[in-house]
Scaffold this motif. Structure first.
Motif, PDB file in Angstrom:
ATOM      1  N   PHE A  87      -7.581   9.335  -5.771  1.00 33.45           N
ATOM      2  CA  PHE A  87      -6.871   9.945  -4.998  1.00 33.45           C
ATOM      3  C   PHE A  87      -5.086  10.422  -5.357  1.00 33.45           C
ATOM      4  CE2 PHE A  87      -3.308   8.949  -1.379  1.00 33.45           C
ATOM      5  CZ  PHE A  87      -3.851   9.180  -0.865  1.00 33.45           C
ATOM      6  N   ALA A  88      -4.456  10.272  -6.172  1.00 29.76           N
ATOM      7  CA  ALA A  88      -2.949  10.893  -6.305  1.00 29.76           C
ATOM      8  C   ALA A  88      -3.542  12.551  -6.990  1.00 29.76           C
ATOM      9  CB  ALA A  88      -2.741  10.407  -6.885  1.00 29.76           C
TER      10      ALA A  88
ATOM     11  N   ALA B 154     -12.068  -3.364  -2.390  1.00 25.54           N
ATOM     12  CA  ALA B 154     -11.545  -3.872  -2.212  1.00 25.54           C
ATOM     13  C   ALA B 154     -13.011  -5.465  -2.567  1.00 25.54           C
ATOM     14  CB  ALA B 154     -11.605  -4.315  -0.739  1.00 25.54           C
TER      15      ALA B 154
ATOM     16  N   ARG C  83      -5.369   3.477 -11.890  1.00 26.84           N
ATOM     17  CA  ARG C  83      -4.370   3.905 -10.376  1.00 26.84           C
ATOM     18  C   ARG C  83      -3.028   5.265 -10.871  1.00 26.84           C
ATOM     19  NH1 ARG C  83      -4.603   1.311  -5.440  1.00 26.84           N
ATOM     20  NH2 ARG C  83      -2.300   0.662  -6.253  1.00 26.84           N
ATOM     21  N   CYS C  84      -2.518   4.465 -12.142  1.00 26.76           N
ATOM     22  CA  CYS C  84      -1.156   4.207 -11.966  1.00 26.76           C
ATOM     23  C   CYS C  84      -0.778   5.476 -13.365  1.00 26.76           C
ATOM     24  CB  CYS C  84      -0.337   3.800 -12.448  1.00 26.76           C
ATOM     25  SG  CYS C  84       1.470   3.511 -13.380  1.00 26.76           S
TER      26      CYS C  84
ATOM     27  N   PHE D 228       2.241  -2.867  -8.873  1.00 29.72           N
ATOM     28  CA  PHE D 228       3.615  -4.020  -8.186  1.00 29.72           C
ATOM     29  C   PHE D 228       2.432  -5.469  -8.650  1.00 29.72           C
ATOM     30  CE2 PHE D 228       3.712  -0.269  -6.927  1.00 29.72           C
ATOM     31  CZ  PHE D 228       4.851  -0.133  -6.674  1.00 29.72           C
TER      32      PHE D 228
ATOM     33  N   PRO E 280      -2.686  -5.640  -6.146  1.00 25.60           N
ATOM     34  CA  PRO E 280      -2.537  -4.896  -6.575  1.00 25.60           C
ATOM     35  C   PRO E 280      -2.866  -3.947  -5.520  1.00 25.60           C
ATOM     36  CG  PRO E 280      -3.837  -6.830  -6.694  1.00 25.60           C
ATOM     37  CD  PRO E 280      -3.339  -7.052  -6.412  1.00 25.60           C
ATOM     38  N   SER E 281      -2.709  -4.055  -4.124  1.00 24.32           N
ATOM     39  CA  SER E 281      -3.407  -3.203  -2.900  1.00 24.32           C
ATOM     40  C   SER E 281      -4.367  -1.915  -3.743  1.00 24.32           C
ATOM     41  CB  SER E 281      -1.570  -2.485  -3.017  1.00 24.32           C
ATOM     42  OG  SER E 281      -0.692  -3.191  -1.564  1.00 24.32           O
ATOM     43  N   PRO E 282      -4.925  -2.475  -3.267  1.00 28.38           N
ATOM     44  CA  PRO E 282      -6.338  -1.661  -4.076  1.00 28.38           C
ATOM     45  C   PRO E 282      -6.083  -0.964  -2.346  1.00 28.38           C
ATOM     46  CG  PRO E 282      -6.935  -3.766  -2.847  1.00 28.38           C
ATOM     47  CD  PRO E 282      -5.922  -3.497  -3.462  1.00 28.38           C
ATOM     48  N   PHE E 283      -6.051   0.786  -3.050  1.00 26.26           N
ATOM     49  CA  PHE E 283      -6.692   1.448  -2.075  1.00 26.26           C
ATOM     50  C   PHE E 283      -7.576   1.464  -0.602  1.00 26.26           C
ATOM     51  CE2 PHE E 283      -4.012   4.725  -3.764  1.00 26.26           C
ATOM     52  CZ  PHE E 283      -2.762   3.937  -3.519  1.00 26.26           C
ATOM     53  N   PRO E 284      -7.730   1.469   0.662  1.00 27.66           N
ATOM     54  CA  PRO E 284      -9.757   1.721   1.402  1.00 27.66           C
ATOM     55  C   PRO E 284     -10.417   2.456   1.121  1.00 27.66           C
ATOM     56  CG  PRO E 284      -7.342   1.693   2.424  1.00 27.66           C
ATOM     57  CD  PRO E 284      -6.595   1.715   1.477  1.00 27.66           C
TER      58      PRO E 284
ATOM     59  N   MET F  57      12.760   3.200  -6.474  1.00 24.23           N
ATOM     60  CA  MET F  57      11.902   2.726  -5.746  1.00 24.23           C
ATOM     61  C   MET F  57      12.490   2.372  -3.716  1.00 24.23           C
ATOM     62  SD  MET F  57       8.747   2.698  -5.419  1.00 24.23           S
ATOM     63  CE  MET F  57       7.157   2.407  -4.548  1.00 24.23           C
TER      64      MET F  57
ATOM     65  N   LEU G 188       2.969   6.625  -7.065  1.00 29.56           N
ATOM     66  CA  LEU G 188       2.556   7.663  -7.793  1.00 29.56           C
ATOM     67  C   LEU G 188       2.753   8.992  -8.074  1.00 29.56           C
ATOM     68  CD1 LEU G 188      -1.737   6.195  -6.543  1.00 29.56           C
ATOM     69  CD2 LEU G 188      -0.291   6.490  -8.743  1.00 29.56           C
TER      70      LEU G 188
ATOM     71  N   LEU H 169       3.832  10.678  -4.969  1.00 37.34           N
ATOM     72  CA  LEU H 169       3.122  11.002  -4.284  1.00 37.34           C
ATOM     73  C   LEU H 169       4.385  11.579  -2.572  1.00 37.34           C
ATOM     74  CD1 LEU H 169      -0.265   9.398  -3.465  1.00 37.34           C
ATOM     75  CD2 LEU H 169       0.702  12.253  -4.922  1.00 37.34           C
TER      76      LEU H 169
ATOM     77  N   LEU I 292       0.571  -1.134  -0.082  1.00 39.65           N
ATOM     78  CA  LEU I 292      -0.574  -0.139  -0.459  1.00 39.65           C
ATOM     79  C   LEU I 292       0.743   1.206   0.301  1.00 39.65           C
ATOM     80  CD1 LEU I 292      -3.233   0.912   0.583  1.00 39.65           C
ATOM     81  CD2 LEU I 292      -2.564   0.417   2.542  1.00 39.65           C
TER      82      LEU I 292
ATOM     83  N   MET J  53       4.331   2.338 -11.926  1.00 42.07           N
ATOM     84  CA  MET J  53       4.879   1.599 -11.209  1.00 42.07           C
ATOM     85  C   MET J  53       3.414   0.342 -11.257  1.00 42.07           C
ATOM     86  SD  MET J  53       7.867  -0.091  -9.032  1.00 42.07           S
ATOM     87  CE  MET J  53       8.835  -1.677  -9.503  1.00 42.07           C
TER      88      MET J  53
END
Lengths: 284, 280
Positions: free
Chosen positions: B131-132, B169, B183-184, B115, B118-122, B78, A174, A176, A167, B113
């Motif tokens: 978001f970004a 999610a 998102r990217c 990954f 997928p790590s969806p934001f909550p 990263m 992105l 940020l 996360l 990037m």
């Protein structure tokens, strides 16, 4: 065949012993609850108990409104100070901590958790009471805040560490800034765990007597001015229980019951919130 | 506009003429030049040099532990999260050095990037994409169009347009990965790095991501790390083969060529051994 039976009997015996010991461990807890309810209910069942303040011995209609309000204000001010600092400190420990310095911070936290609360009260007395020459609710809140701070920091750290690093990386990838990822992505994801920690520290602070004895001191009247001495539930229990009058001792039991119910509610809420955190973390 | 030299020229300049197997005069987007990488004292990459062509898909393949992901993570810095990690050499993005840049935020906006997870934001599907842009302070009208366009370009809009406010999610694994892509691309990157984007997905979802990559290639330079040689052969235009040096324990670039050449006419015995399945 014979060996099997022996194994089974050993198995059943050990289970029985485990159950018996668990029961034994639960007895004090049950007794405390039973006594508090049985002895506290007579006082707490009168509505005026919650709306009136202290009365002279044997004058009917005495209440603990001043102590309830006092505890809410004392813990409220302490939370205002301790929660933001503790949460930010916890994020620091979990997100930015790599050096030896942070090990010291963590150690200091753990030592502070184990510090006797009377010592923390003495510290607040030296810092916030003695220089001003009078007791005040603010000094009591200061002592409670010191008590809450390490609990909040460590639980926040734990909750933030639960968040998968993917996360954080997704946020940083992105473009940020790191602090915004920490505060606006990681912290909301860890929020239920952080709230749990804050609630537990509030529960702990609500029940503390020692740090308040010579800081907030006590006050027989309803007081909402934080610069003046203030009554609180645990101090009410402490004082009234020591006095040789049955009516005052009943009030002490009543105040204890109110306190136990309050802390119980806070704990139950925090457990509910924590369950949500675990579900959320599973989805990430 | 930075200069876009033909790939042959840049390869010659970095002194690796043996890598001149890449046909077609595609301009280079990223020049990797004698790149070495260290985790503390451990060397993870040594003297990696190749050029990643613009608006093509470049695959990096190789067995586990050969430094593929490490290499990918140099391109958007990263690795800065890992204490003690540092790179030597140069990685030029449109002529600007990535390794020494101070402006990480701008770099990461340019080099997005995706990954393995997928790590969806909550938060909701819409907020994941928004978001970004929101944190970057874009006007809300622009954010609204960007959300829709990004979901559209990530081939996800059709499936989610009626439930943009549902939690991210709640999406399936493949949808979550396409959401990660949306998102990217919402922050308009030029390069998209993909680190094993399909390894957690079933074949149907994998096909969707691969189709999506081919579509995105028109706008973005894509670099994909994959364990899966068939996937590299299917989707990429160019392939880099990496291997861990058995003595030095560091990763090396063995061969870089057009995907067709690398799989059909490998120049190095080790490449041939790997793609024919004799090891790894």
């Amino acid at each position: 065949m014979n060996r099997n039976r022996r194994r089974q009997s050993i198995n059943y015996t050990s289970i029985a012993i485990a159950y018996a010991l668990t029961g034994l461990a639960l007895i004090p807890l049950g007794l405390v609850l039973w006594f508090t309810i049985a002895k506290g209910l007579p006082a707490a069942s009168h509505p005026e108990f919650f709306f009136n303040v202290e009365r002279p011995v044997d004058v009917p209609g005495a209440g603990i409104a001043h102590a309830i309000v006092g505890t809410l204000i004392l813990v409220g001010i302490a939370s205002l100070g301790a929660i933001p600092i503790g949460v930010l400190g916890g994020i620091y420990l979990a997100e930015y901590a790599t050096s030896r310095w942070t090990d010291w911070v963590r150690l200091a936290c753990d030592v502070l958790v184990g510090t006797p609360s009377i010592a923390i009260g003495l510290f607040a007395y030296a810092l916030l009471v003695a220089p001003f020459h009078h007791f005040s609710a603010l000094s009591g809140s200061g002592a409670l805040a010191v008590l809450m701070l390490p609990i909040i920091m460590r639980t926040t750290e734990g909750a933030v560490r639960l968040i998968p690093s993917g996360l954080r990386e997704s946020g940083l990838a992105l473009g940020l800034p790191r602090w915004r990822v920490s505060l606006q992505l990681i912290l909301p994801a860890a929020a239920p765990g952080v709230i749990t920690g804050a609630l537990l520290s509030v529960a702990r602070a609500s029940g503390e007597t020692a740090p308040l004895l010579f800081t907030a001191f006590g006050n027989p009247f309803l007081n909402t001015d934080p610069t003046q001495p203030m009554q609180s539930l645990p101090v009410t229990v402490f004082h009234n229980a020591l006095l040789p009058y049955q009516s005052l001792q009943e009030q002490a039991w009543g105040a204890a019951l109110v306190l136990v119910v309050m802390v119980l509610l806070i704990n139950l809420t925090s457990r509910y919130v924590l369950r949500r955190q675990i579900r959320l973390a599973g989805q990430l | 506009m930075a200069d876009r030299r033909p790939i042959e020229q840049t390869l010659a300049q970095v002194g690796r003429p043996e890598l001149l197997t890449v046909p077609g005069a595609s301009p280079a987007k990223i020049n990797v030049d004698s790149l070495s990488f260290f985790y503390g004292r451990n060397q993870a990459l040594k003297d990696v040099a190749f050029d990643i062509p613009e608006r093509k898909i470049t695959a990096i393949i190789g067995p586990s532990g050969c430094g593929k992901t490490t290499l990918l993570r140099v391109f958007n810095r990263m690795y800065d999260l890992v204490p003690g990690a540092h790179a030597e050499g140069h990685v030029l993005l449109d002529g600007e050095d990535v390794v020494s840049t101070r402006n990480l935020l701008e770099l990461r906006q340019k080099v997005g990037m995706v990954f393995q997870r997928p790590s969806p934001f909550p938060m909701s599907i819409r907020d994941n994409v928004a978001f970004a842009p929101r944190l970057l302070g874009w006007p809300s009208a622009r954010i609204k169009t960007v959300v829709e366009q990004s979901l559209e370009r990530a081939a996800l809009l059709e499936e989610v347009k009626d439930r943009l406010n549902d939690p991210a999610a709640s999406l399936s694994g493949g949808q979550q990965q396409r959401l990660a892509i949306a998102r990217c691309i919402a922050v308009s990157p030029q390069v998209i790095l993909m680190d094993e984007p399909c390894s957690a997905l079933d074949p149907v979802a994998t096909t969707k991501i691969e189709d999506l990559m081919s579509a995105l290639m028109r706008e973005f330079t894509i670099v994909i790390v994959t364990h899966n040689m068939q996937q590299a052969a299917r989707v990429s235009d160019f392939t880099a083969f990496m291997l861990m040096n058995p003595e030095g324990r560091f990763g090396e670039l063995i061969e870089f060529a057009s995907t067709a050449d690398l799989f059909n006419r490998p120049q190095d015995d080790r490449t041939e051994a790997y793609i024919t399945g004799r090891f790894g």
